[in-house]
Write an enzyme that holds these catalytic residues in place. Sequence first.
Site, short mmCIF file in Angstrom:
data_model
loop_
_atom_site.label_atom_id
_atom_site.label_comp_id
_atom_site.label_asym_id
_atom_site.label_seq_id
_atom_site.Cartn_x
_atom_site.Cartn_y
_atom_site.Cartn_z
N GLY A 647 0.22 -1.35 0.09
CA GLY A 647 -0.16 -0.38 -0.09
C GLY A 647 0.83 1.50 -0.13
O GLY A 647 0.82 2.47 -0.55
N GLU A 648 2.11 1.06 0.14
CA GLU A 648 3.04 2.13 0.40
C GLU A 648 3.37 2.40 -1.13
O GLU A 648 4.00 1.94 -1.72
CB GLU A 648 4.35 2.39 1.65
CG GLU A 648 3.67 1.41 3.37
CD GLU A 648 4.67 1.88 3.76
OE1 GLU A 648 6.04 2.32 3.91
OE2 GLU A 648 4.32 0.74 4.86
N ALA A 649 3.32 4.01 -1.23
CA ALA A 649 3.69 4.53 -2.78
C ALA A 649 5.57 4.23 -2.44
O ALA A 649 5.99 3.69 -3.75
CB ALA A 649 3.23 6.17 -2.33
N LYS A 651 7.40 1.62 -1.56
CA LYS A 651 7.60 0.40 -1.27
C LYS A 651 6.87 -0.02 -3.24
O LYS A 651 8.15 -0.94 -3.77
CB LYS A 651 6.40 -0.62 -0.54
CG LYS A 651 6.91 -0.32 1.14
CD LYS A 651 6.12 -1.34 1.78
CE LYS A 651 6.55 -1.35 3.41
NZ LYS A 651 6.33 -2.24 3.83
N ILE A 652 5.72 0.86 -3.98
CA ILE A 652 5.45 0.48 -4.82
C ILE A 652 6.34 1.01 -5.71
O ILE A 652 6.94 0.43 -6.47
CB ILE A 652 4.10 1.18 -5.16
CG1 ILE A 652 2.98 0.71 -4.35
CG2 ILE A 652 3.57 1.10 -6.85
CD1 ILE A 652 1.79 1.09 -4.71
#
Length: 1705
Positions: A647-649, A651-652
């Site tokens: 969900g974290e930007a 990490k994406i």
Amino acid sequence: MMSTPQTLGGASRCGWVLGPSLDKIIKNVAWRKHSHLVSACKSVLDKLESLADDASDPTSCSPIYGLSSSDADFLLQPLIMALESASPKVVEPALDCVFRLFSFGIIRRCEIKDNSSIIFRLIDSVCKCSALGEEAIELAVLKVLLSAVRSPCIHIRGDCLVYIVRSCYNIYLGGQSGTTQICAKSVLAQMMIIIFTRVEENSMFADFKNVVVFELLEFADRNLNEGNSIHFSQNFINEIVEAKQSPPDVKLSLDLQSGANHPKKEIDGGKCDLVNKVAGLGGYSEIRDDGFTLYKNLCKLSMKFSSQEHSDDQILLRGKLLSLELSNVIMANAGPIWRTNERFLNVVKQYLCLSLLKNSALSVMTIFQLLCSIFHHLLSKFRSGLKSEIGIFFPMLIIRVLENVLQPSFLQKMTVLSLVEKISQDSQIIIDIFVNYDCDVEAPNIFERTVNGLLKTTLGPPTGSTTSLSPAQDMTFRHESVKCLVRIIKSMGSWMDQQLKVGDLNPSKHSDKENLTEDISPLEDANFSDYELHSDTNSEFPNTASLEQRRAYKLEIQKGVALFNRKPSKGIEYLINTKKIGSSPEEVASFLKSASGLNESMIGDYFGEREEFPMKVMHAYVDSFDFAKMGFGEAIRYFLRGFKLPGEAQKIDRIMEKFAERYCKCNPNSFTSADTAYVLAYSVILLNTDAHNSMVKDKMTKADFIRNNRGIDDGKDLPVDYLGTLYDQIVKNEIKMNTESSAPQSKHGNSLNKLLGLDGILNLVWKQTEEKPLGANGYAIRHIQEQFKANSSKPEDIYYSVADPAILRFMVEVCWGPMLAAFSVTLDQSDDKEATTQCLQGFRHAVHVTAVMGMHTQRDAFVTTVAKFTYLHCAADMKQKNVDAVKAIISIAIEDGNYLQDAWEHILTCLSRFEHLQLLGEGAPPDASFLNTPNSDIEEKPKSLNFSSLKKKETLQNPAVMAVVRGGSYDSTSVRFYSSGLVTPEQINNFISNLHLLDQIGNFELNHIFAHSQRLNSDAIVSFVKALCKVSISELQSPTDPRVFSLTKMVEVAHYNMNRIRLVWSRIWSVLSEFFVSVGLSENLSVAIFVMDSLRQLAMKFLEREELANYNFQNEFLRPFVVVMEKSSSTEIRELIVRCISQMVLSRFNNIKSGWKSVFMVLTAAAADERKSIVLLAFETMEKIVRDYFAYITETETLTFTDCVKCLITFTNNRFNSDVSLNAIAFLRYCAVKLADGGFACNEHSKGDNLCSSVVQETALGGQMCMDKDDYMHFWVPLLSGLSRLTSDPRPAIRKSSLEVLFNILKDHGHLFPQPFWASVFSSAIFPTFSFANDSNETQKEDDCCLPTSRSPPPDKSSGDSETNIVAAECLTDLVVHFFDLVRTQLRKVVSILVAFIRSPGQGPSSVGVAALMRLAADLRGKLSEEEWRDIFLCLKEAAGSSLPSFTKLLKSMNHIEVPDIAYPNNRMELSSDHAVTDDDFEDNLQNASYIVSRMKSHITVQLLIIQVVSDLYRMHWQSLPLDAVTIILEIFSSIATHSRELNSETIILQKLEKTCSILEISDPPTVHFEIESYQNYLNFLRDLLMNNPFLLAEKKIEAELVSVCEKVLQIYLDCAAVSKQHKKLHCFLPLGSAKKEELAARTPLVLSVMRILGSLERDRFRRYVSQLFPRLVDLVRSEHSSREVQHVLSDVFQSCVGPIILMK
């Protein structure tokens, strides 16, 4: 006109069939319309008149029997024309004729494959007749087609066979009536059975079975039944299959049948090769080719789906159903060819499995049922070859439905539950599923998930959840799932029993493979399970250890996965540490990509971590993808299917950045740079969320998407078409990042999806609700097909099969918890009779498996649960199911008693509580009333005998009843009478009604468990008895309500098992013995008495059996009496035991063998009891035993004689009654007489070195005892040693009696003793009798060494009085004299004892010793050897000198003692003031000095006695004495004389002693007298030697010694007369004091004796010593004498001896 019907058709065989039929056709046909047909028929009839069978070639290759091929074509042409006439009246007889031609085997010896054959055209015409639409015609067509396929005389194959099947298929689909359709389906099914039976055996002559129409309609078409349609169809099939009749010509009929039934009897010919092939000669495979083709077409037919325009095509659906039904029939009858032939196995994998997969997407319940049935057949028969496929279908068809608890389809789930029940009936399937899937790391846990799914179904929807089920449906599910679980555990037990039985029958097997091959039986028919094919090439037989390792490895992997799903880094760390995966990023990435059960969200979170290692893993993961030649949308979809983006930007961002890099690397020309791919990837993710998230209202348009991605390609725009296409792909087909997140069991529940790369695909198939494989589902099906093909190219999975029952341990570990929960919950919540019965059966089977496999924890859990469900601990709440639980407990006890071990305690506790309730129901008083109340009171208590008594108010006030009604917990061991809590009338009424329920279980069932104990094995009976003891203790230890139920049953059980072998009975009794002892020592006297009485009853029963020699059963059995007797503090218990023993002896004396030992041990303990009554009661029994049963004591075990003697000796020591002691001594004398007379039979087996040595050790005789003559001599030892110990008894009468009996026995029976045994007698019996003498002397030595420590006078250590001493010494002397030849080796020890008497303080013992020694020497004068004389005098010498050092030390201590000069009390204060001596010191000094005086007197007395004895012995026996003895005597006199002189030399000490004697007014020690006597005897002995032993004179220098002694005596006299050197110088003499005068007077006789001796010397002898004597003689002249006689004798010496010598000079 034609001839009569009897002659129609001529004489040929086919004419008999064709003639009547053609005639009927002619009659029915319309001549004008079908003139050609009529003409043809008449031509054939005319032809038949002239034809006859060719006898020379009856088996020619013509299609018609006995005719040529041209004739056959001509004859069959009218039939074809009739069939094509479309007239029902014409077609019907034609069809009947064709049926008869096929059925009677007239059409034969041909292969029908295509339209080149006349028979094909005939069949084609028949098939086309079905288009007429009449039911009769359709049935006739079916009849002909089935007869054609059935006929073994023709081979229908290829297109013709498919054509026939299609025709029947069409009749089924277009049939005019339900009966026709059922018949068509039945015909097809029968055809399948016939065809594939022939395929199995590769022969046209295979026997096949008839189809059962009723079973065929199990899944579909039941609605077609029109009254008796099923019955009609069954008869229809049977008529066709069994049609064997021929035309009414017996000979022809027999010939035809012979030809049909024996086709292998053929004539060789070139044109018959085809016939040979058709008949299956030489193993030709065309039959199998046709079967293969037909089955493949059936599978394809089952995979036809309706088009989008006609989605509800019922005809297609019915066709699909029919094809599936036919497949089901084929699989149900499939034989080994399907597994051994690779081609057939592949067709199952490639076509049938795909058909199952495609049809599983349909929502038609009938199809699902058929799929389940087919899958059941695959699982039963093909599991060894379809391991991977079954791993797919089992979760898809079964587990998925089982795990759906909230919104299941009722019919679907019932179908699955029914399927699971069928599967569970085959125990080998259950085992194989666990071994091949649950123990395989790469396979799903099918068995575990199935059991857990059944548990979920049993528990029902969670509380508060919404479900589509009605309560009735939910209850049905629950009961059916319980039934499945019961069936599973039952199958496991059956398999276990079978394997254990096989193991017992084949104990010499060496390997698992050998075990299995021995289990496999030959194939007898086609209906057998896959278990019979475990010898296939892809099957292996691992041992249990390898399976355990595989199972453990899988569990650790699952543990790591579960840990990863909670915290990814911890999970990876655990897996690396346990070495389940490698430590490199590439290996971790490979695991995350392929492992099953991982949570996709957690994988995404792990990939997005900032730490170095997770980032490396993410990079390795992305690098493992090959995106070459993939579109961007396809690549990102492919990439994201294995995990969910976090969900974290940030990490994406990291993940997409790496993806973009990888995509550009795989596709270098796709974008200008990786940044473009990175931005576009982000845009795609946003688009996917925007398009498919229902929360987003304003959706992104294509123009928006294109606008958002302008200039991302290094400042340039990507092509609009490219972005538009990408937009359309994402919007129409969502990127499934977590396809199964909605299902709780997603990855774990469907691990096979990940395994086979089917993530998301099967989910789409399951969600399909329409009958069309379109869109995404079409893609899924194609993808699955590719996976199947890929799997087929891989090496086949190894299929494991085991025969070791140990595998059940791992299975039970998986399923016992769910089963326990399911059974418990159902049994607790449901009152349905069937459901509770099923649960209790499940408990019984579970206990059986866990008990036999030794899984104690699981077994106890099941047993405890059943025991709790009996509700015997709260009877007011009982129901019928609880009574059934009691019955189950009883059944478990009887069926699995050999394996229950500790679980017996729960079962026996239930039985105890059940019996308690029965007693309460009968109104019987509690056991406590019998234990605590006298018998008279018990008899007066009224007893009610029926349940009505419980309804009375006064009965309800009974505390016991109230406590039971109130109830308690299961673990409560006793009923609390006075616990608080009110009992309502409703509870009482329930309790009363429940007591009626208990009537279902009678006493027989209850007692059967205890009677059945005799059938338990050796370990089980021990466990049973242990548990019974625990329960009995809990009953008896109740402080308020002790009960004896288990105790009474224990007596029964012991009685039942008395016939067991020795080793087992010993183990049983060791438990019972400990129980009886512990309870017998209970503080509750009533309980202890009851237990001892129970033990008595048991002992009486046991003693009814005779015991063989050398066994110890009885002794072990009676040992509890001994232990309780010795340890109990209760007088009542001890007295009861004595009475019990007395009763047993009086009533069973003739059977008692080894038990005598325990009897005597009890009586021995009683003899030492503190209660007089017990002693007297025991002695009465002992008296009876000795007087009346003595012969039985040693009948088989002679060692009991020793126990008897010990017992009698103990009785002699009792302090209550001297008569008892004296009688016991008399009995000892009686025992000795019996022993001497051989009054008991010595068991030969009890003799021997081992026994003797053991007895020697027990009696502490060491190695002195030797049984070289009579082995029973050792029995004398305890008897004699016991009497010996009695001689030290404090009671004079006992001492005297025991002493007399001891020596009388020895004197009377000593002649029986061998010389070595006498040594043992002396050491163990005689010498200990005189231990008081030795002890006295030892004490004397100790006393001589030190001063007394107290002011009290020294005690007399001698325990024997003078009378006893006299008797003992006399008896010893008599014994030695009487048996001297046997006991002469003990002479020195005997003399030492007599000398010890002499040395003993007191006049009595000393005189006794002197007299005894003198008598001994006198009586043995002529028998004593020189050595023995020497030993006698050595003893005297040792006696004289042994105490000298200690006495000297004691005397020296006088130097440290201050004795006052004044003996008056009034002067003590003056003395104290001067010398600081207190009164206490004064008393201590006097006491010490007095003690020394006493010891000196005793010492002098002993020395004088020794002198006397030595002198007397020498005087009386001097002629017999050897030289060595004389030398010793000389040394004795010399040492004593020297000692006496030294004693008198201690002037200061003597003065102190003299003062002490003066103060205490006692006599002085006779030191002077001692010296005078010593020298006097010494001189006399020397003079005798000088006169009587000339030989000794020169050798020992006796003359010089005599003169030296004389000189010494003279010097002593002169010293006493105060003649010293100082006086000589002064020439004056001082007058002597009175003391000196007295001493001088005392020494005068000795001086006179010396001078007379000197005067008696010869002149020459005197001359030699005159020089040394003369000064002494002169001093005598000068000294003062107390007697004038000294002067006279001195004068004579001078005159007679000195004078002549002077005159001569």
